[in-house]
Design a protein around this motif. Structure first.
Motif, PDB file in Angstrom:
ATOM      1  N   SER A 285     -31.976  -6.982  42.724  1.00  0.00           N
ATOM      2  CA  SER A 285     -31.556  -5.740  42.427  1.00  0.00           C
ATOM      3  C   SER A 285     -30.883  -5.782  40.952  1.00  0.00           C
ATOM      4  O   SER A 285     -30.138  -6.984  40.865  1.00  0.00           O
ATOM      5  N   LYS A 286     -30.866  -4.911  40.179  1.00  0.00           N
ATOM      6  CA  LYS A 286     -30.491  -5.085  38.735  1.00  0.00           C
ATOM      7  C   LYS A 286     -28.996  -4.806  39.054  1.00  0.00           C
ATOM      8  O   LYS A 286     -28.543  -3.909  39.878  1.00  0.00           O
ATOM      9  N   ILE A 287     -28.140  -5.442  38.330  1.00  0.00           N
ATOM     10  CA  ILE A 287     -26.750  -5.317  38.525  1.00  0.00           C
ATOM     11  C   ILE A 287     -26.136  -4.165  37.573  1.00  0.00           C
ATOM     12  O   ILE A 287     -25.314  -3.423  37.807  1.00  0.00           O
ATOM     13  N   GLY A 288     -26.677  -4.391  36.287  1.00  0.00           N
ATOM     14  CA  GLY A 288     -26.349  -3.370  35.406  1.00  0.00           C
ATOM     15  C   GLY A 288     -26.323  -1.768  35.728  1.00  0.00           C
ATOM     16  O   GLY A 288     -27.522  -1.473  36.346  1.00  0.00           O
ATOM     17  N   GLY A 289     -25.555  -0.767  35.715  1.00  0.00           N
ATOM     18  CA  GLY A 289     -25.553   0.451  36.108  1.00  0.00           C
ATOM     19  C   GLY A 289     -25.164   0.619  37.499  1.00  0.00           C
ATOM     20  O   GLY A 289     -25.080   1.658  38.098  1.00  0.00           O
ATOM     21  N   LYS A 290     -25.073  -0.273  38.547  1.00  0.00           N
ATOM     22  CA  LYS A 290     -24.712  -0.108  39.846  1.00  0.00           C
ATOM     23  C   LYS A 290     -23.288   0.532  39.956  1.00  0.00           C
ATOM     24  O   LYS A 290     -22.448   0.205  38.942  1.00  0.00           O
ATOM     25  N   LYS A 291     -22.948   1.310  40.781  1.00  0.00           N
ATOM     26  CA  LYS A 291     -21.655   1.888  40.988  1.00  0.00           C
ATOM     27  C   LYS A 291     -21.042   0.859  42.090  1.00  0.00           C
ATOM     28  O   LYS A 291     -21.354   1.160  43.176  1.00  0.00           O
ATOM     29  N   VAL A 292     -19.813   0.347  41.490  1.00  0.00           N
ATOM     30  CA  VAL A 292     -19.385  -0.472  42.567  1.00  0.00           C
ATOM     31  C   VAL A 292     -17.924   0.078  42.778  1.00  0.00           C
ATOM     32  O   VAL A 292     -16.923   0.304  41.994  1.00  0.00           O
ATOM     33  N   GLY A 293     -17.721   0.138  43.998  1.00  0.00           N
ATOM     34  CA  GLY A 293     -16.315   0.479  44.504  1.00  0.00           C
ATOM     35  C   GLY A 293     -15.403  -0.543  44.947  1.00  0.00           C
ATOM     36  O   GLY A 293     -15.590  -1.311  45.830  1.00  0.00           O
ATOM     37  N   ILE A 294     -14.165  -0.499  44.488  1.00  0.00           N
ATOM     38  CA  ILE A 294     -13.311  -1.599  44.867  1.00  0.00           C
ATOM     39  C   ILE A 294     -12.203  -1.007  45.569  1.00  0.00           C
ATOM     40  O   ILE A 294     -11.492  -0.150  45.367  1.00  0.00           O
ATOM     41  N   VAL A 295     -12.095  -1.624  46.734  1.00  0.00           N
ATOM     42  CA  VAL A 295     -11.181  -1.390  47.657  1.00  0.00           C
ATOM     43  C   VAL A 295      -9.825  -2.219  47.580  1.00  0.00           C
ATOM     44  O   VAL A 295      -9.878  -3.278  48.106  1.00  0.00           O
ATOM     45  N   GLY A 296      -8.803  -1.801  46.982  1.00  0.00           N
ATOM     46  CA  GLY A 296      -7.400  -2.608  46.648  1.00  0.00           C
ATOM     47  C   GLY A 296      -7.625  -2.918  45.383  1.00  0.00           C
ATOM     48  O   GLY A 296      -8.204  -3.955  45.048  1.00  0.00           O
ATOM     49  N   LEU A 297      -7.058  -2.110  44.488  1.00  0.00           N
ATOM     50  CA  LEU A 297      -6.896  -2.840  42.948  1.00  0.00           C
ATOM     51  C   LEU A 297      -5.858  -3.230  42.624  1.00  0.00           C
ATOM     52  O   LEU A 297      -4.841  -3.004  41.646  1.00  0.00           O
ATOM     53  N   GLY A 298      -5.236  -4.423  43.519  1.00  0.00           N
ATOM     54  CA  GLY A 298      -4.309  -5.392  43.012  1.00  0.00           C
ATOM     55  C   GLY A 298      -4.809  -6.226  42.153  1.00  0.00           C
ATOM     56  O   GLY A 298      -5.554  -6.017  41.511  1.00  0.00           O
ATOM     57  N   ASN A 299      -4.105  -7.434  42.150  1.00  0.00           N
ATOM     58  CA  ASN A 299      -4.172  -8.387  41.242  1.00  0.00           C
ATOM     59  C   ASN A 299      -5.831  -8.995  41.292  1.00  0.00           C
ATOM     60  O   ASN A 299      -6.491  -8.917  39.877  1.00  0.00           O
ATOM     61  N   ILE A 300      -6.545  -9.070  42.308  1.00  0.00           N
ATOM     62  CA  ILE A 300      -7.647  -9.709  42.436  1.00  0.00           C
ATOM     63  C   ILE A 300      -8.781  -8.363  41.948  1.00  0.00           C
ATOM     64  O   ILE A 300      -9.549  -8.656  41.134  1.00  0.00           O
TER      65      ILE A 300
END
Lengths: 242, 242
Positions: B153-168
């Motif tokens: 699958s193409k990575i560019g343009g994917k909508k990525v949700g990050i759960v926990g926007l701490g240091n990592i």
């Protein structure tokens, strides 16, 4: 918008010499718009098939891993106006003969550059962080008997030399910057508008790099460019990705 | 500079309860500076060992995958002034009891955040571009018999949700931006100074994302946060990385 006028235009005959995964994906759409001539559907040998059926072919869809488009094939396609290759590379097409015959050649341009760069960076992280190797170690049941797998290498701060700063090389560089790598490059010519350090000599680039990522096309000029001397300059602790 | 004064200071006694790969790496340096007390070197059970030898222990080096530092252990270390954990997480330490006894607790802070993010993004690319899976396919000799492996699958343009926007999570986001992903996040609180879209609800984030990357700590609050409802919102075509 073009769809509205399509029925008024005569349907072009488009030749495909060999079936491939990527062309297979495009086939349904192509069949809707063009009269598709598929050489592999015929029991005839290719030359005989072309002699019999290909006089009206106006366009040819090819790919870098399909048959080379030689003078001989071009000679059998007198109505040909366009060769569209699904690859970025066009070294499988006899460009001089195309020029002579007025046949246009189009390639995939930088359509795959981002995806190729994604995969290259994915492989780079895989090697540095030992993702595949440690995955295999766990699957082989060795974690419980032999203990923790050796630690991987830090990516941030690594000096990465990119050989060939074309479309793919540039996209690789952009991604590596986000990982905190220091990017240098070797290319046919310097890109003064970029901040990456340029090396006119691959050996010197290798000597100053922790890892080399080869992003250039395989041509007569680049064949065996990564030789013993470059590998020695990179050193035993160096990484090489191509 | 500290080295010059070191000989004038009494050597502190530092306790390590369990051997681990990471502590093993630090051991040579630690032995040079401190009087190291290694619980695993003794044939005595831990409690008996501590009762006998640990009255003078001033510092304890622990890790998240070592034994939990309980009230009972702390009670056996009356001179303890510091617990240094090699992990970012400190949930293996009884913080309330440390506070009561005036024992300082230090953790690894964000020392591992970039490396964890590198690995997370490496795994993300691996899954999207099918690197491990296609590698295994080729090694199993299936390429020649079953043909090309399905495209990634193409990575560019994917909508990525990050759960926990701490240091990592923040380091993951920074890297994904370079791949042309569109990053959103859920976190305990919104970071108004960041351009990423904030979702106060994990389900809504999942519904608007192609992939979720879980970067939060496992705590009582986050336990089972990724439940059936979140997975349904992400959908059958969604990716989940933790």
């Amino acid at each position: 918008m073009a769809d509205d006028n399509q029925s008024e235009l005569p349907t072009a005959t488009v030749l495909i010499l060999r079936q491939s995964g990527f062309i297979g994906l495009m086939e349904p759409k192509l069949s809707q718009k063009f009269n598709l001539l598929k050489a592999w559907d015929s029991p005839l040998p290719q030359d005989q098939f072309l002699t019999t059926h290909a006089r009206s072919v106006q366009a040819l869809i090819s790919s870098a891993n399909g048959p080379p488009i030689t003078t001989q094939i071009l000679h059998l396609l007198p109505s040909l106006k366009l060769i569209a290759t699904t690859s970025a590379g066009i070294d499988h097409v006899d460009l001089a003969e195309c020029r002579r015959r007025g046949v246009a050649v189009s390639n995939a341009g930088k359509a795959f550059a981002e995806d190729a760069a994604d995969s290259a960076v994915g492989l780079f992280i895989d090697v540095m962080r030992k993702i595949s190797a440690s995955n295999q170690y766990v699957r082989d049941g060795l974690w419980s008997t032999r203990g923790d797998y050796p630690l991987g290498s830090k990516i941030g701060g690594k000096k990465v030399g990119i050989v060939g700063l074309g479309n793919i090389g540039f996209e690789v560089a952009k991604r590596l910057e986000a990982f905190g790598c220091s990017v240098s490059y070797n290319s046919r010519s310097e890109r003064p508008y970029l901040s990456y350090q340029f090396y006119s000599n691959v050996c010197e680039l290798a000597a100053d790099s922790d890892a080399l990522i080869i992003c250039c096309a395989l041509t007569e000029q680049t064949h065996h460019m990564i030789n013993k001397e470059v590998l020695s300059a990179l050193g035993r602790e160096g990484w090489l990705l191509m």
